[in-house]
Motif scaffolding. Structure first.
Motif, PDB file in Angstrom:
ATOM      1  N   TRP A 113      -2.705   4.311   2.790  1.00  0.00           N
ATOM      2  CA  TRP A 113      -3.054   3.607   1.559  1.00  0.00           C
ATOM      3  C   TRP A 113      -3.116   4.598   0.398  1.00  0.00           C
ATOM      4  CZ3 TRP A 113      -7.384   3.959  -1.643  1.00  0.00           C
ATOM      5  CH2 TRP A 113      -7.534   2.946  -2.585  1.00  0.00           C
ATOM      6  N   LEU A 114      -3.751   5.747   0.632  1.00  0.00           N
ATOM      7  CA  LEU A 114      -3.810   6.779  -0.404  1.00  0.00           C
ATOM      8  C   LEU A 114      -2.424   7.313  -0.737  1.00  0.00           C
ATOM      9  CD1 LEU A 114      -6.951   8.763   0.800  1.00  0.00           C
ATOM     10  CD2 LEU A 114      -6.748   7.391  -1.293  1.00  0.00           C
ATOM     11  N   TRP A 115      -1.620   7.557   0.297  1.00  0.00           N
ATOM     12  CA  TRP A 115      -0.260   8.068   0.112  1.00  0.00           C
ATOM     13  C   TRP A 115       0.562   7.071  -0.708  1.00  0.00           C
ATOM     14  CZ3 TRP A 115       2.393  10.823   4.808  1.00  0.00           C
ATOM     15  CH2 TRP A 115       3.535  11.497   4.380  1.00  0.00           C
ATOM     16  N   MET A 116       0.382   5.783  -0.442  1.00  0.00           N
ATOM     17  CA  MET A 116       1.095   4.740  -1.163  1.00  0.00           C
ATOM     18  C   MET A 116       0.824   4.851  -2.670  1.00  0.00           C
ATOM     19  SD  MET A 116       0.681   0.592  -0.794  1.00  0.00           S
ATOM     20  CE  MET A 116      -1.095   0.618  -1.009  1.00  0.00           C
ATOM     21  N   TYR A 117      -0.439   4.959  -3.032  1.00  0.00           N
ATOM     22  CA  TYR A 117      -0.769   5.027  -4.454  1.00  0.00           C
ATOM     23  C   TYR A 117      -0.416   6.379  -5.059  1.00  0.00           C
ATOM     24  CZ  TYR A 117      -2.516   0.377  -4.445  1.00  0.00           C
ATOM     25  OH  TYR A 117      -2.579  -0.990  -4.366  1.00  0.00           O
ATOM     26  N   ALA A 118      -0.457   7.416  -4.271  1.00  0.00           N
ATOM     27  CA  ALA A 118      -0.060   8.734  -4.774  1.00  0.00           C
ATOM     28  C   ALA A 118       1.425   8.756  -5.137  1.00  0.00           C
ATOM     29  CB  ALA A 118      -0.370   9.810  -3.734  1.00  0.00           C
ATOM     30  N   LYS A 119       2.226   7.948  -4.468  1.00  0.00           N
ATOM     31  CA  LYS A 119       3.657   7.859  -4.781  1.00  0.00           C
ATOM     32  C   LYS A 119       3.962   6.772  -5.814  1.00  0.00           C
ATOM     33  CE  LYS A 119       6.569   9.927  -2.560  1.00  0.00           C
ATOM     34  NZ  LYS A 119       7.295  11.111  -2.981  1.00  0.00           N
ATOM     35  N   ARG A 120       3.278   5.655  -5.696  1.00  0.00           N
ATOM     36  CA  ARG A 120       3.584   4.513  -6.562  1.00  0.00           C
ATOM     37  C   ARG A 120       3.144   4.714  -8.005  1.00  0.00           C
ATOM     38  NH1 ARG A 120       2.359  -1.436  -4.033  1.00  0.00           N
ATOM     39  NH2 ARG A 120       4.488  -1.827  -3.362  1.00  0.00           N
ATOM     40  N   ILE A 121       1.953   5.208  -8.221  1.00  0.00           N
ATOM     41  CA  ILE A 121       1.439   5.321  -9.590  1.00  0.00           C
ATOM     42  C   ILE A 121       2.323   6.234 -10.441  1.00  0.00           C
ATOM     43  CG2 ILE A 121      -0.503   6.124 -10.999  1.00  0.00           C
ATOM     44  CD1 ILE A 121      -2.334   4.868  -8.795  1.00  0.00           C
ATOM     45  N   PRO A 122       2.673   7.439  -9.966  1.00  0.00           N
ATOM     46  CA  PRO A 122       3.586   8.252 -10.779  1.00  0.00           C
ATOM     47  C   PRO A 122       4.951   7.579 -10.991  1.00  0.00           C
ATOM     48  CG  PRO A 122       2.533   9.609  -9.106  1.00  0.00           C
ATOM     49  CD  PRO A 122       2.185   8.186  -8.800  1.00  0.00           C
TER      50      PRO A 122
END
Length: 143
Positions: free
Chosen positions: A22-31
Motif C-alpha cells: 500500500w505504501l509502495w503504491m502511493y510512493a509510485k502513484r503520487i509522483p
C-alpha cells in the motif's frame, strides 16, 4: 498469556506485506500523478482506468499488485484461520503457509519491478498449489 496457533504468524506477515505494498503504491502513484499534472485537490470521481490512461504503466504496477493482495489471499486468511481453530496450524501446514506468504512477496516484487507475466504466472501457480494443499489438509480434518 494464552497460547496461539503458529499459523497466525504467516497471516500477520502477509497483512504486513500488504500494507508495505500500500505504501509502495502511493510512493509510485503520487509522483506520477504530480508529473501528469493531475490536480488531486480538485479531482472528483474517476477510477483506476482513468488514472491508468494518464500515468506510466510502471507507476500503476504497485496498485495492480495491491489489488491482487486483496483477492486470493483472502482465501489464505480464511483457510489459515480455519486450520488455527482446528488445532492444525503447525507442522507441515505452517511450512506451507510460510511458502505461500514467501511466494506472494516474490510475486509482488516481480510485478512492481520487471512485471514479466510468465514469471508472475508461475509464482502465482506455485502459491495457488500451496493454498490447495492447505485447503485439502483442512478438509481432511473437517470431513
Amino acid at each position: 498469556m494464552t497460547e496461539h496457533s503458529p499459523i497466525l504468524a504467516p497471516v500477520v506477515a502477509l497483512v504486513a506485506w500488504s500494507l508495505v505494498m500500500w505504501l509502495w503504491m502511493y510512493a509510485k502513484r503520487i509522483p506520477a500523478m504530480n508529473a501528469a499534472k493531475i490536480d488531486t485537490k480538485n479531482l472528483v470521481g474517476g477510477n483506476g482506468a482513468d488514472l491508468r490512461a494518464r500515468i506510466p504503466a510502471q507507476a500503476q504496477w504497485p496498485a495492480d499488485n495491491y489489488n491482487h493482495l486483496m483477492e486470493q489471499p483472502t482465501l489464505f486468511y480464511a483457510i489459515a484461520l480455519t486450520l488455527a481453530l482446528l488445532g492444525s496450524g503447525g507442522g507441515v501446514n505452517l511450512t506451507i503457509a510460510w511458502a505461500y506468504v514467501g511466494l506472494r512477496v516474490v510475486h509482488s516484487i516481480v510485478q512492481v519491478t520487471v512485471n514479466r507475466v510468465i514469471v508472475r504466472f508461475s509464482i502465482f501457480t506455485l502459491a495457488t498449489l500451496c493454498l490447495i494443499a492447505l485447503t485439502l489438509h483442512a478438509a481432511m480434518v473437517v470431513f
